[in-house]
Write a protein that holds these residues in place. Sequence first.
Motif, PDB file in Angstrom:
ATOM      1  N   ASN A  52     -15.275  -3.449 -15.770  1.00 26.77           N
ATOM      2  CA  ASN A  52     -15.132  -3.262 -17.503  1.00 26.77           C
ATOM      3  C   ASN A  52     -16.223  -2.547 -18.120  1.00 26.77           C
ATOM      4  OD1 ASN A  52     -12.443  -4.326 -17.043  1.00 26.77           O
ATOM      5  ND2 ASN A  52     -13.423  -6.295 -17.127  1.00 26.77           N
ATOM      6  N   MET A  53     -16.942  -1.658 -17.678  1.00 27.31           N
ATOM      7  CA  MET A  53     -18.076  -1.096 -18.215  1.00 27.31           C
ATOM      8  C   MET A  53     -17.616   0.529 -18.921  1.00 27.31           C
ATOM      9  SD  MET A  53     -20.277  -3.237 -16.846  1.00 27.31           S
ATOM     10  CE  MET A  53     -21.844  -2.555 -17.386  1.00 27.31           C
ATOM     11  N   HIS A  54     -18.403   0.698 -19.959  1.00 25.78           N
ATOM     12  CA  HIS A  54     -18.243   1.819 -20.823  1.00 25.78           C
ATOM     13  C   HIS A  54     -19.681   2.251 -21.357  1.00 25.78           C
ATOM     14  CE1 HIS A  54     -15.903   4.973 -22.724  1.00 25.78           C
ATOM     15  NE2 HIS A  54     -16.582   4.728 -23.920  1.00 25.78           N
ATOM     16  N   PHE A  55     -20.047   3.235 -20.589  1.00 20.64           N
ATOM     17  CA  PHE A  55     -21.438   3.807 -20.796  1.00 20.64           C
ATOM     18  C   PHE A  55     -21.284   5.228 -21.110  1.00 20.64           C
ATOM     19  CE2 PHE A  55     -22.944   0.448 -18.153  1.00 20.64           C
ATOM     20  CZ  PHE A  55     -24.043  -0.168 -19.263  1.00 20.64           C
ATOM     21  N   GLN A  56     -21.793   5.846 -22.391  1.00 20.01           N
ATOM     22  CA  GLN A  56     -21.581   7.253 -22.825  1.00 20.01           C
ATOM     23  C   GLN A  56     -22.694   7.849 -23.478  1.00 20.01           C
ATOM     24  OE1 GLN A  56     -18.340   7.478 -25.440  1.00 20.01           O
ATOM     25  NE2 GLN A  56     -18.876   5.818 -26.724  1.00 20.01           N
ATOM     26  N   LYS A  57     -22.729   9.020 -23.553  1.00 22.24           N
ATOM     27  CA  LYS A  57     -23.513   9.941 -24.597  1.00 22.24           C
ATOM     28  C   LYS A  57     -25.139   9.709 -24.051  1.00 22.24           C
ATOM     29  CE  LYS A  57     -20.517  10.554 -28.092  1.00 22.24           C
ATOM     30  NZ  LYS A  57     -20.096  10.039 -29.571  1.00 22.24           N
ATOM     31  N   PRO A  58     -25.497   9.892 -22.611  1.00 22.98           N
ATOM     32  CA  PRO A  58     -27.058   9.935 -22.462  1.00 22.98           C
ATOM     33  C   PRO A  58     -27.506  11.225 -23.155  1.00 22.98           C
ATOM     34  CG  PRO A  58     -25.665  10.779 -20.581  1.00 22.98           C
ATOM     35  CD  PRO A  58     -24.612  10.269 -21.730  1.00 22.98           C
ATOM     36  N   GLN A  59     -29.008  10.990 -23.343  1.00 21.03           N
ATOM     37  CA  GLN A  59     -29.745  11.673 -23.916  1.00 21.03           C
ATOM     38  C   GLN A  59     -30.344  12.473 -22.939  1.00 21.03           C
ATOM     39  OE1 GLN A  59     -32.870  10.244 -26.343  1.00 21.03           O
ATOM     40  NE2 GLN A  59     -33.457  12.575 -27.231  1.00 21.03           N
ATOM     41  N   TYR A  60     -30.874  12.255 -21.784  1.00 21.18           N
ATOM     42  CA  TYR A  60     -31.347  13.025 -20.817  1.00 21.18           C
ATOM     43  C   TYR A  60     -30.203  13.348 -19.501  1.00 21.18           C
ATOM     44  CZ  TYR A  60     -34.397  14.628 -17.021  1.00 21.18           C
ATOM     45  OH  TYR A  60     -35.061  15.488 -16.128  1.00 21.18           O
ATOM     46  N   LYS A  61     -30.153  14.403 -19.384  1.00 22.48           N
ATOM     47  CA  LYS A  61     -29.058  15.019 -18.328  1.00 22.48           C
ATOM     48  C   LYS A  61     -29.825  15.737 -17.324  1.00 22.48           C
ATOM     49  CE  LYS A  61     -25.040  14.388 -21.185  1.00 22.48           C
ATOM     50  NZ  LYS A  61     -23.847  15.473 -21.798  1.00 22.48           N
ATOM     51  N   GLY A  62     -30.861  15.498 -16.835  1.00 23.27           N
ATOM     52  CA  GLY A  62     -31.518  16.156 -16.057  1.00 23.27           C
ATOM     53  C   GLY A  62     -31.378  16.072 -14.489  1.00 23.27           C
ATOM     54  N   GLU A  63     -32.064  16.313 -13.741  1.00 26.67           N
ATOM     55  CA  GLU A  63     -31.839  16.400 -12.119  1.00 26.67           C
ATOM     56  C   GLU A  63     -31.705  15.061 -11.737  1.00 26.67           C
ATOM     57  OE1 GLU A  63     -34.658  18.960 -10.163  1.00 26.67           O
ATOM     58  OE2 GLU A  63     -33.934  20.717 -11.492  1.00 26.67           O
ATOM     59  N   GLY A  64     -31.658  14.868 -10.400  1.00 27.66           N
ATOM     60  CA  GLY A  64     -31.600  13.318  -9.915  1.00 27.66           C
ATOM     61  C   GLY A  64     -30.734  12.384 -10.336  1.00 27.66           C
ATOM     62  N   GLY A  65     -29.640  12.729 -10.917  1.00 33.80           N
ATOM     63  CA  GLY A  65     -28.444  11.913 -11.255  1.00 33.80           C
ATOM     64  C   GLY A  65     -28.850  11.365 -12.690  1.00 33.80           C
ATOM     65  N   ASN A  66     -29.872  11.502 -13.162  1.00 26.85           N
ATOM     66  CA  ASN A  66     -30.082  11.045 -14.531  1.00 26.85           C
ATOM     67  C   ASN A  66     -29.055  11.545 -15.534  1.00 26.85           C
ATOM     68  OD1 ASN A  66     -32.782   9.687 -14.688  1.00 26.85           O
ATOM     69  ND2 ASN A  66     -33.205  11.776 -13.672  1.00 26.85           N
ATOM     70  N   GLY A  67     -28.505  10.406 -16.198  1.00 27.48           N
ATOM     71  CA  GLY A  67     -27.599  10.590 -17.302  1.00 27.48           C
ATOM     72  C   GLY A  67     -26.196  11.241 -16.827  1.00 27.48           C
ATOM     73  N   TYR A  68     -25.964  11.147 -15.620  1.00 31.66           N
ATOM     74  CA  TYR A  68     -24.418  11.445 -15.105  1.00 31.66           C
ATOM     75  C   TYR A  68     -23.808  10.262 -15.145  1.00 31.66           C
ATOM     76  CZ  TYR A  68     -20.965  12.095 -11.765  1.00 31.66           C
ATOM     77  OH  TYR A  68     -19.549  12.303 -11.131  1.00 31.66           O
ATOM     78  N   ALA A  69     -22.456  10.495 -15.584  1.00 33.89           N
ATOM     79  CA  ALA A  69     -21.439   9.478 -15.706  1.00 33.89           C
ATOM     80  C   ALA A  69     -20.079  10.160 -15.229  1.00 33.89           C
ATOM     81  CB  ALA A  69     -21.107   8.970 -17.204  1.00 33.89           C
ATOM     82  N   PRO A  70     -19.402   9.471 -14.169  1.00 33.15           N
ATOM     83  CA  PRO A  70     -18.245  10.059 -13.807  1.00 33.15           C
ATOM     84  C   PRO A  70     -17.141  10.766 -15.128  1.00 33.15           C
ATOM     85  CG  PRO A  70     -18.565   7.979 -12.701  1.00 33.15           C
ATOM     86  CD  PRO A  70     -19.412   8.161 -13.914  1.00 33.15           C
TER      87      PRO A  70
END
Length: 72
Positions: free
Chosen positions: A51-69
Amino acid sequence: MHDSKAITFVNARNSWLDNVNSYKPSSNTGDYHLLSYGVTIMQSRSLTIQNMHFQKPQYKGEGGNGYAPGQR
């Protein structure tokens, strides 16, 4: 900002994280909820994360940072 985490489990066993959501603090000038990662897990076992809901990351760089399905 790179590699910053909202929640981290390290050496955790038999643990849970339930019903956690990101949000935009009123002090944010941009429309961001997170800097980079929402949850990281290291050297842990028997965790329930639901029951998690994370959204709108600022950093979407390499290495999986800011990635959400489902997010591009």
